[in-house]
Each structure stands twice: as structure tokens, then as C-alpha cells.
Scaffold this motif. Sequence first.
Motif, PDB file in Angstrom:
ATOM      1  N   MET A 127       0.824  -1.210   0.000  1.00 49.39           N
ATOM      2  CA  MET A 127       0.000   0.000   0.000  1.00 49.39           C
ATOM      3  C   MET A 127       0.856   1.258   0.000  1.00 49.39           C
ATOM      4  O   MET A 127       0.642   2.185  -0.768  1.00 49.39           O
ATOM      5  N   ALA A 128       1.850   1.259   0.901  1.00 51.71           N
ATOM      6  CA  ALA A 128       2.620   2.481   1.130  1.00 51.71           C
ATOM      7  C   ALA A 128       3.512   2.814  -0.061  1.00 51.71           C
ATOM      8  O   ALA A 128       3.750   3.988  -0.345  1.00 51.71           O
ATOM      9  N   ALA A 129       4.008   1.787  -0.771  1.00 52.82           N
ATOM     10  CA  ALA A 129       4.914   2.048  -1.891  1.00 52.82           C
ATOM     11  C   ALA A 129       4.224   2.923  -2.928  1.00 52.82           C
ATOM     12  O   ALA A 129       4.790   3.926  -3.393  1.00 52.82           O
ATOM     13  N   GLY A 130       2.981   2.557  -3.285  1.00 56.23           N
ATOM     14  CA  GLY A 130       2.256   3.346  -4.277  1.00 56.23           C
ATOM     15  C   GLY A 130       1.969   4.751  -3.772  1.00 56.23           C
ATOM     16  O   GLY A 130       2.146   5.743  -4.486  1.00 56.23           O
ATOM     17  N   LEU A 131       1.569   4.828  -2.513  1.00 53.50           N
ATOM     18  CA  LEU A 131       1.213   6.113  -1.918  1.00 53.50           C
ATOM     19  C   LEU A 131       2.410   7.069  -1.902  1.00 53.50           C
ATOM     20  O   LEU A 131       2.310   8.235  -2.266  1.00 53.50           O
ATOM     21  N   THR A 132       3.562   6.513  -1.508  1.00 53.05           N
ATOM     22  CA  THR A 132       4.752   7.359  -1.372  1.00 53.05           C
ATOM     23  C   THR A 132       5.301   7.742  -2.745  1.00 53.05           C
ATOM     24  O   THR A 132       5.782   8.839  -2.958  1.00 53.05           O
ATOM     25  N   ILE A 192      -1.492  14.164  -2.489  1.00 50.15           N
ATOM     26  CA  ILE A 192      -2.002  13.340  -1.390  1.00 50.15           C
ATOM     27  C   ILE A 192      -3.245  12.614  -1.898  1.00 50.15           C
ATOM     28  O   ILE A 192      -4.244  13.242  -2.230  1.00 50.15           O
ATOM     29  N   ASN A 193      -3.139  11.300  -2.004  1.00 51.25           N
ATOM     30  CA  ASN A 193      -4.232  10.535  -2.595  1.00 51.25           C
ATOM     31  C   ASN A 193      -4.975   9.716  -1.534  1.00 51.25           C
ATOM     32  O   ASN A 193      -4.592   8.600  -1.220  1.00 51.25           O
ATOM     33  N   LEU A 194      -6.060  10.290  -1.001  1.00 53.81           N
ATOM     34  CA  LEU A 194      -6.839   9.549  -0.008  1.00 53.81           C
ATOM     35  C   LEU A 194      -7.565   8.363  -0.639  1.00 53.81           C
ATOM     36  O   LEU A 194      -7.951   7.427   0.046  1.00 53.81           O
ATOM     37  N   ALA A 195      -7.773   8.407  -1.960  1.00 53.31           N
ATOM     38  CA  ALA A 195      -8.535   7.346  -2.621  1.00 53.31           C
ATOM     39  C   ALA A 195      -7.697   6.087  -2.833  1.00 53.31           C
ATOM     40  O   ALA A 195      -8.165   5.125  -3.442  1.00 53.31           O
ATOM     41  N   HIS A 196      -6.458   6.083  -2.317  1.00 54.88           N
ATOM     42  CA  HIS A 196      -5.620   4.891  -2.468  1.00 54.88           C
ATOM     43  C   HIS A 196      -6.271   3.667  -1.819  1.00 54.88           C
ATOM     44  O   HIS A 196      -6.155   2.556  -2.328  1.00 54.88           O
ATOM     45  N   GLY A 197      -6.970   3.880  -0.705  1.00 55.75           N
ATOM     46  CA  GLY A 197      -7.674   2.777  -0.049  1.00 55.75           C
ATOM     47  C   GLY A 197      -8.797   2.223  -0.920  1.00 55.75           C
ATOM     48  O   GLY A 197      -9.125   1.034  -0.862  1.00 55.75           O
ATOM     49  N   LEU A 235       0.686   2.378 -11.719  1.00 61.71           N
ATOM     50  CA  LEU A 235       1.571   1.429 -11.037  1.00 61.71           C
ATOM     51  C   LEU A 235       1.248   1.384  -9.538  1.00 61.71           C
ATOM     52  O   LEU A 235       1.103   0.302  -8.945  1.00 61.71           O
ATOM     53  N   GLY A 236       1.122   2.563  -8.942  1.00 62.09           N
ATOM     54  CA  GLY A 236       0.777   2.616  -7.522  1.00 62.09           C
ATOM     55  C   GLY A 236      -0.576   1.976  -7.263  1.00 62.09           C
ATOM     56  O   GLY A 236      -0.760   1.237  -6.293  1.00 62.09           O
ATOM     57  N   ALA A 237      -1.526   2.233  -8.169  1.00 58.69           N
ATOM     58  CA  ALA A 237      -2.863   1.659  -8.023  1.00 58.69           C
ATOM     59  C   ALA A 237      -2.806   0.137  -8.109  1.00 58.69           C
ATOM     60  O   ALA A 237      -3.461  -0.571  -7.340  1.00 58.69           O
ATOM     61  N   ALA A 238      -1.998  -0.385  -9.055  1.00 65.64           N
ATOM     62  CA  ALA A 238      -1.903  -1.836  -9.223  1.00 65.64           C
ATOM     63  C   ALA A 238      -1.343  -2.477  -7.962  1.00 65.64           C
ATOM     64  O   ALA A 238      -1.801  -3.554  -7.544  1.00 65.64           O
ATOM     65  N   LEU A 239      -0.347  -1.829  -7.333  1.00 67.31           N
ATOM     66  CA  LEU A 239       0.213  -2.385  -6.092  1.00 67.31           C
ATOM     67  C   LEU A 239      -0.839  -2.407  -4.986  1.00 67.31           C
ATOM     68  O   LEU A 239      -0.939  -3.385  -4.235  1.00 67.31           O
ATOM     69  N   ALA A 240      -1.644  -1.334  -4.904  1.00 66.64           N
ATOM     70  CA  ALA A 240      -2.716  -1.309  -3.901  1.00 66.64           C
ATOM     71  C   ALA A 240      -3.728  -2.412  -4.193  1.00 66.64           C
ATOM     72  O   ALA A 240      -4.206  -3.102  -3.283  1.00 66.64           O
ATOM     73  N   GLY A 241      -4.053  -2.588  -5.478  1.00 62.91           N
ATOM     74  CA  GLY A 241      -5.001  -3.633  -5.871  1.00 62.91           C
ATOM     75  C   GLY A 241      -4.476  -5.014  -5.521  1.00 62.91           C
ATOM     76  O   GLY A 241      -5.218  -5.877  -5.047  1.00 62.91           O
ATOM     77  N   LEU A 242      -3.170  -5.208  -5.736  1.00 62.25           N
ATOM     78  CA  LEU A 242      -2.540  -6.492  -5.390  1.00 62.25           C
ATOM     79  C   LEU A 242      -2.666  -6.744  -3.883  1.00 62.25           C
ATOM     80  O   LEU A 242      -3.032  -7.842  -3.451  1.00 62.25           O
ATOM     81  N   ALA A 243      -2.363  -5.712  -3.097  1.00 63.14           N
ATOM     82  CA  ALA A 243      -2.485  -5.860  -1.642  1.00 63.14           C
ATOM     83  C   ALA A 243      -3.920  -6.212  -1.261  1.00 63.14           C
ATOM     84  O   ALA A 243      -4.156  -7.102  -0.446  1.00 63.14           O
ATOM     85  N   GLY A 244      -4.888  -5.530  -1.883  1.00 66.63           N
ATOM     86  CA  GLY A 244      -6.290  -5.784  -1.578  1.00 66.63           C
ATOM     87  C   GLY A 244      -6.682  -7.215  -1.896  1.00 66.63           C
ATOM     88  O   GLY A 244      -7.356  -7.885  -1.102  1.00 66.63           O
ATOM     89  N   ALA A 245      -6.246  -7.713  -3.052  1.00 64.97           N
ATOM     90  CA  ALA A 245      -6.605  -9.073  -3.456  1.00 64.97           C
ATOM     91  C   ALA A 245      -5.965 -10.092  -2.516  1.00 64.97           C
ATOM     92  O   ALA A 245      -6.612 -11.052  -2.088  1.00 64.97           O
ATOM     93  N   LEU A 246      -4.665  -9.888  -2.193  1.00 61.84           N
ATOM     94  CA  LEU A 246      -3.974 -10.840  -1.319  1.00 61.84           C
ATOM     95  C   LEU A 246      -4.614 -10.875   0.059  1.00 61.84           C
ATOM     96  O   LEU A 246      -4.836 -11.933   0.640  1.00 61.84           O
ATOM     97  N   VAL A 247      -4.935  -9.700   0.590  1.00 63.29           N
ATOM     98  CA  VAL A 247      -5.503  -9.627   1.924  1.00 63.29           C
ATOM     99  C   VAL A 247      -6.971 -10.049   1.909  1.00 63.29           C
ATOM    100  O   VAL A 247      -7.479 -10.609   2.888  1.00 63.29           O
ATOM    101  N   GLY A 248      -7.650  -9.823   0.777  1.00 65.84           N
ATOM    102  CA  GLY A 248      -9.062 -10.201   0.662  1.00 65.84           C
ATOM    103  C   GLY A 248      -9.295 -11.671   0.955  1.00 65.84           C
ATOM    104  O   GLY A 248     -10.336 -12.051   1.490  1.00 65.84           O
TER     105      GLY A 248
END
Lengths: 306, 378
Positions: free
Chosen positions: A23-28, A37-42, A198-211
Motif C-alpha cells: 500500500m505504502a509504496a504506491g502512496l509514497t 495526497i491521494n486519499l482514494a488509495h484505499g 503502477l501505484g494503483a496496481a500495487l494497492a489492488g494487489l495488496a487488496g486481493a492478497l488480503v481479501g
Amino acid sequence: MSIALLLEQLLNGLQLGVMLFLMAAGLTLIFGVMGLINLAHGSLYMIGAFACAAVAAATGSFWIGLAASLVAAAAAGAIIEVTVIRRLYDRDHLDQVLATFALILIFSEGTRWLFGSFPLYLDIPPLLQGAVPLPGGGQYQLYRLAIIGVGVVVALGLYVLISRTRLGMRIRAGESDREMIAALGVDIRTLYTVVFALGAALAGLAGALVGALQSVQVGMGEPALILAFVVIVIGGIGSIKGALLGAILVGVVDTMGRFLLPKALALMIPAAQAGPIGAALASMLIYIVMALILAFRPSGLFATQS
Amino acid sequence: MKKIIAAGIFGLSLAASGLAYAEPVKIGVITTLSGGGAGLGVDMRDAFALAMKQSGNKDVELVVEDDAQKPEIAVQLAEKMIQSDKVDLLTGIIWSNLAMAVVPNAVAQDVIYLSPNAGPSALAGAKCNKNYFNVAYQNDNFHEAMGQYANKDYKKTFILAPNYPAGKDSLTGFKRYYKGELAGEVYTQVGQTDYAAEIAQIRDSGADSVFFFLPGGMGISFMKQYAQSGVNIPVMGPGFSFDQDILPAVGDAALGVKNSASWSKDLDNEANKQFVEAFQAEYKRLPSVYAAQSWDTANLILSALGKASVKDKDAFRAALKAADFKSVRGGFTFNTNNHPVQNIYVREVIKEGDVLTNKIVATAFEHHKDAYADQCKM
């Protein structure tokens, strides 16, 4: 308390850290390169989880779902970058926070409209089911080990991408001087869209793995987002290395705090009170760590010059 | 066809008794329709609206608003409904912290509030009020039932709940009846999604069973992670974590788990059969315990409207207190503190075809009363 328990908790902390890193990699990256500042990253994290759950339910394969989560989150990222985010780069942070907060509401209600109010089902793929033995007689969930593995691979991949490729060079250049890189003829608009996707894809990956580990539901992204912000503030905004170390620090401190603080308190006060007080303190612990780090290093552990 | 006739007869019988006072009645429904807890509020709203529709009572008007699971929004909505909508009755709140924010203030303004879920201990005891009717349960009840049932098989239970008032009510309720030893007692964060650290402690504790209260998405996360952790200690909990809104997301990991509730879809009485059938026909899904409680709340209101005018507060309160309606839970009466006296059952998660659902395996308590009624001076 056995060695096996301690080892298991350390791995738990590492696994939480790795998930936060995704999550943080994409955000940073987005903050470092575009100053946004992208609050919609979540929300992108939530989109990844819903895409994975929906596609896995339709096809019966977690792996196709995982691929779909990357595609869906990257596509959603690219679309909001082109339609909304692009208009915000020159605005101040308050406008960015307002607009991306609006995106959270739109994505949350949109997801509810599409999938309904009840949580979706997403299970761990058969290949990664079950637990493996640990030295010392303990056991550890295989899927969590796999998440740690994915995190290591992503960290290495990002390192290579940023330090060894032309795209990485442009990202670094964009971080330090965006006017100059635009003047040199680099298509900065496309670069921004690519970094955002790219940042969005990493967040999506985290979401899928944690889902697969927890409940896939509307609003699942916001708690993860708050922790991711803590991570990038600790690590130094804009620094991938800082995000990695910050994430692991937060993961281990949070897990160990939840585990050890109530036990430590029980040595001093009656057990009936130690439980709730310890739990309350543990939930504050990462913020206390953040405050301490900021007191000594106001711009985080690995601050980029800005 | 049979279904329609049954529904028609049901509706007519209620409508016939409701003719006595044909006057407009406004009911304010504050419930959670957005955010992570929306599934519970949607079930509540749908069952309530369906019960009203089936009654054929044209005089009832519903004002439904979303509290987004936030106490401050719920308080504003309640003020708006009382001041500008001029509602006669309030209902709908799912969560205890929201109920604590809204109910004391509303009942102080002489507005009658009927709780279709949430039953914080304070409102059952010292802060009870003649305008507050709880049609669901007192928070401790389901947990007490599980503590009672655990005595049969278990000697060393590990217990776990979120660190907030309902979580503490939960573990207090469990311990009130459980006689064995505790292998551990852990409070988690509200909204926590990862339970690896807690599961590791369960593994290390030498427990013979695990009791947990983790409502909503927290329970889904815990069960999925627990099933994969390699820990094989049996789990049990209150029905909230194993109800119809949650089970599809947990999957087969929930099979065989014992859980406690005041209602189950296989409860054998005429009102319940009609309810389950009507709900399924209208919404194409199985009802949850929240839907059942909400259905009862609606029918309790309808029964009282048939007996007294809602403008005559004393007569209407007496009509509510009589609880002269066909509850889907079978026997239902009000205790002195306006909280239910009802049976609490132990259910087991089973599979009917492809659908995960519950069946009753034991009765933990008959005509159970809450522990706080004595503190209520009404």
C-alpha cells in the motif's frame, strides 16, 4: 512463552509489514513524484479485492482473480488520474484531500451499487491452503508466508525498476525537478499516468492478497490507508526504501505490542484490568512510535530532499 | 399461489385488528445503510418495511435514514425526526454505541423508542425508561447462553472480544455462566482485520475451546484466518458471527460451529414460517436474526396500534408492554424493565444444498431474563 510463539509472532509482524508496504509504496511514489495526497488509495485496494473476489467466483480460479485485480486497480487508477487527479497537481493539498475524499465516497457507494451491501467470499487457493511446521515445534500459515514472498519480490522489482530502468530514471528525475524534466522533452503527463497506475496496481494487489484472509467489503480500504500513511510518514515521504523499513517497523511493533503489552501489564496490575488497558495501549503504540521518530527526525527516517 | 393466499390472510388478520384507530402514524427508522455494517441495517429495514406492507395498514408512514454507523449522525437524525418530521415512534438502530448516543435523549423528550437490535446494559439497568422498549435482547444474553452451553463439553476456554462496551458486556455475559477455567482473555481493537497475533496466542495457550464475539467483518476475518492457521481447537460464539449475512463470506470454515441466538430460521412456529417464506419471496435471500428481530418490532407496533392511539402515550405504552403479537421467536413477553423474556437457543452451522445456514441443536435457556432488571426502578 515459547520460542515457537515468538517466532510465529515475528513472522506475523513481518507479514503485516509486507502488506502495508504494498500500500505504502504506491502512496509514497505518487506523493514523491507528483506531490499529490491521494486519499482514494484505499479505494483502489478495495477495487483490487472486489475484482479478485468477483472474478474468482465467476471463473473458479484465484489466480485469474489475482490478475484481474491488478488490471482492474491499474485501470481504475489510470481513469481517475486522467479525469480527476490531473486537475489537482497545481492545487494545494487541501483541494487534493477534498477531491480524493470525494472519490472515496463515489467508489464506496459505486461498489455497493454493483455488489450489494453484504461481504463477498474469497478463499485462499488450494495450492496455498494449510500450515507448515516451524522450527521449535510451531506451525505457520502457508498463505502468510507466500504474502511475505510476494512482498520481497515486489520490493526487489521496484528497486530494479527505479534504479536500473529508463522509466525509473524519469521517475527519479520527476521527483527532484519536474519543470526541468518536462523541458527536456519527457512526456510528463504520460509519466504521471503510468506512475499512478503502477501505484494503483500495487494497492489492488495488496487488496486481493488480503481479501483472501479477511472480509471483502465496502470500506475495507480506509483502515489500511491510515496505517499506510503512518508508514510513509515514518519512512520519509517519497522514499521507497523508507516505505519498506517503515512498513516492517509498523508491522512488527503493532503485532508485538498487541501480543506483549497485555502480558507485561499483567505482571503489574490485576489480569482483569490488564487485558483492556493493554489492548488500548497497543492500539496507540504505532502512533507513539511515529511521534517519537518525528520528534527526532521531523521528515522521517529516509527523507528525500524537497 | 398458496404463498400469496397465506400472505393475504396474514395481512387481513392484522389489518382487521388494526382498524380500531385509523389515524396517520409516523415511524422514524434510523439504521446503518452505508459503510461496512450496512448488511445489518439493510436486513433490518427490509424486514420492517415488508412487515408493514403485509399488514396492509395504510396509515403508517416510514421515515428511513442512514446513520452510516456514526453516533454523531444518528443523534442529528434523531433530532431532525423528532423536531421537524414529528415522528410518533423511533426505531432501527443496530449498534450499541449509537443507541447509547440517541436513546436517553429521545426517551427524555417523551418519544417512544423500540430497539430492534442493540441492548446495552446501562439501558436495561439504572438508565431504563418507560419509553424504551427493547424487542431484541439485552447485550449479555447470547453470550450467557454460550457460557452455559460450554460447561457441557469444555473446561479451558480462550475468550476474545473487541475492546468496546458491547465487547466487555459479551465476555462478562460469558463468564457469568461459564464454570471452567479461562485459558486466556484477550481484547482486540474495534475494526481489526488481522488476527494472526491472537491466533498465535490461542495456539500456545493449551485451550480446549475458543469463544469469540467479533461482529460484522471482524468475525469473517477471524474465521477465515483461524481455519487456515492449523489450530484445530473448536470455536463457538454468539449468533452474530454466524448469521445469514456473514456465512456466505466465511464459507465452509464455519461448518459445524455452535452459536447462540434467540431465533433461527428452522424455529417451529407458524409466524416464523410465514416470515421466512415472505422474506425469501420478496428479497430472494434468507433472513438474518436482525431481520427477525425487526419483523417482530414491526408486528409489536402494529399490535399496539390496534389497541390504542399512538397519541395517548400511557395507553400506547401499556399496549406495547402487553406484547400481544405473534413473535417469530415463539414465546415473547416483556420483563419489568421492558426487555425481552425469551428462550435462547444453541444453533449449529450446517449446509442445505449449497447454502450455509443454521439449525437449532439445543435450548440454552428457557424464558431467560437479563441480569440488570433488578437495577431498573421504573
